[in-house]
Design an enzyme around this catalytic site. Structure first.
Site, PDB file in Angstrom:
ATOM      1  N   GLY A 100       0.859  -1.368  -0.038  1.00 41.09           N
ATOM      2  CA  GLY A 100       0.170  -0.031   0.099  1.00 41.09           C
ATOM      3  C   GLY A 100       0.721   1.352  -0.034  1.00 41.09           C
ATOM      4  N   ASP A 325       1.188   0.198  12.768  1.00 43.67           N
ATOM      5  CA  ASP A 325       1.438  -0.909  12.160  1.00 43.67           C
ATOM      6  C   ASP A 325       1.711  -1.960  13.307  1.00 43.67           C
ATOM      7  OD1 ASP A 325       1.155  -0.451   9.672  1.00 43.67           O
ATOM      8  OD2 ASP A 325       3.084   0.516   9.489  1.00 43.67           O
TER       9      ASP A 325
END
Length: 448
Positions: A100, A325
């Site tokens: 991404g 993350d």
């Protein structure tokens, strides 16, 4: 790109983690180093580049748009850039794999160049929304034709000259911020991004290092980042520090496995990326920074992590942008804590490589952990430091962080924990399982 065949494996309780590990280069910095060097005039050298699939997708895309990129035998990457405004029309679609970051940042670069690029990716990436990036780039004049839901496959037809804008980020997103700033590199005038909540600032630091005229100032609505377009970037020598997201897996492993005492070398300590370590310390984690230093304008240090009795907490929502993350790893730490951990304020987890809220709830259930899903996070019931029941099979859902987080969970279980696929790990940390084996925690490979 045909998908790699599944590689299921199994972890069982092992001895303590002792000694030291060195994690691969930071993924965010690696992506940006390749892009910015490809836009500089002259040769840049990059040491410590993360050679995972995501960063290699970025390198392949920049090579397809004219940059000369090569790796020497010593592992140093040498890049001769094309200059801002010099990107060439790629001959075929840009294959993004699972990345991404590659997709969103490269959309920004293409948006202000007189070229057209088509972005394609794997099944996981093709489900991820690109609307939040497409919206400001369309305002700058790019023509973006996407699949339903603003997903991949997606085509960007750049406008040159593009239109400078002032853009207020509706959600905290370093990728959206960076995409707009990168479009602004080749846009006459000044492009501004306003962010209410600080996000990782590698683009700002590195763009200035490469010679862009960029300022970061406080404003009435938040931080104002301004970049002057038609920039001329200078080549640089870049040393990429260790990825704090990758280091978080080892930190959690050392915290939860009895008797562990582990030194994690050369970890990036940028404050916009350190939220997980703050949360782990709030839980009682023994994490000490040693030999703190500065490398290429970034704080770097070694982390000594020792097994600790963790306590459940309410994770402050304002930590979310600095640890988005790392939530899967944090959820694993919470599974071994005394009491309950509540982690909210992380809506972004729903639109990562997988829906990481649902994926981690299911994965922890396979290990015998009780959780409650929220739209923006999880509540996790801890084991009080006891081994998890284990015995189940984890679905990674093509998500590298689910795979590595649950591999860590499998180090302290009563019955072996199976994980359906190791292949996604190569996205960000190709040597993860090899390092685990070197520490004496070797996985057992299963039949698909």
């Amino acid at each position: 790109m045909s998908p790699a065949p599944p590689r299921p494996f199994q972890l069982a309780a092992s001895g303590p983690l002792l000694g030291e590990v060195t994690v691969p280069g930071d993924k965010s910095i690696s992506h940006r180093a390749v892009m910015f060097a490809s836009l500089a005039v002259g040769e840049s050298r990059i040491e410590g580049l993360l050679e995972g699939e995501d960063v290699l997708a970025t390198a392949a895309a920049m090579r397809a748009m004219g940059a000369d990129i090569a790796r020497d035998d010593a592992g140093v990457w040498r890049i001769h850039g094309v200059g801002v405004g010099g990107l060439l029309q790629p001959e075929r679609a840009l294959e993004m794999g699972n990345s991404g970051t590659s997709t969103r940042l490269l959309m920004g670069l293409v948006a202000s160049h007189a070229i057209t690029a088509t972005f394609v990716g794997d099944a996981s990436l093709s489900r991820r929304p690109m609307a939040r990036v497409a919206e400001p780039l369309r305002r700058m004049g790019a023509n973006i034709a996407a699949s339903p839901g603003d997903t991949l496959p997606l085509m960007v037809r750049g406008l040159c000259p593009a239109v400078p804008i002032e853009y207020r980020l509706p959600v905290a997103s370093a990728q959206v911020k960076s995409a707009v700033l990168l479009a602004g590199l080749n846009t006459p005038g000044i492009t501004r991004v306003i962010e209410r909540v600080p996000t990782r600032d590698h683009s700002e630091r590195m763009l200035r290092g490469f010679g862009a005229e960029l300022t970061v100032e406080p404003g009435p609505d938040g931080t104002v980042i301004s970049i002057r377009g038609e920039a001329e970037l200078r080549p640089q020598d870049v040393i990429v520090p260790g990825d704090p997201s990758s280091a978080a897996f080892w930190a959690v492993a050392a915290l939860i496995v009895p008797g562990s005492d582990l030194l994690i070398r050369n970890v990036l300590l940028n404050p916009t990326r350190a939220g997980v370590y703050e949360a782990l310390r709030m839980m009682g984690g023994d994490i000490a920074v040693q030999d703190e230093r500065e490398v290429g304008g970034e704080r770097v240090g070694d982390l000594r992590v020792r097994n600790s009795a963790l306590t459940g907490i309410e994770v402050p929502p304002d930590l979310a942008p600095s640890m988005i993350d790392e939530y899967p790893a944090l959820f694993v730490a919470a599974a071994f804590a005394h009491g309950v951990t509540v982690a909210r304020g992380a809506h972004e987890l729903r639109v990562k490589e997988s829906d990481r809220v649902a994926a981690m709830a299911a994965a922890l259930a396979a290990a015998g952990v009780a959780t409650t899903e929220h739209d923006d996070g999880l509540t996790v019931q801890g084991s009080g430091g006891e081994p998890l029941p284990g015995g189940g099979r984890v679905a990674t859902r093509l998500d590298h962080r689910i795979a590595m987080s649950m591999a860590v969970a499998g180090l302290h279980v009563r019955r072996p924990l199976a994980i359906d696929d190791a292949a996604p790990i190569a996205t960000s940390y190709p040597g993860f399982l090899d390092t685990m084996a070197r520490l004496g925690l070797a996985p057992t490979w299963l039949n698909a």
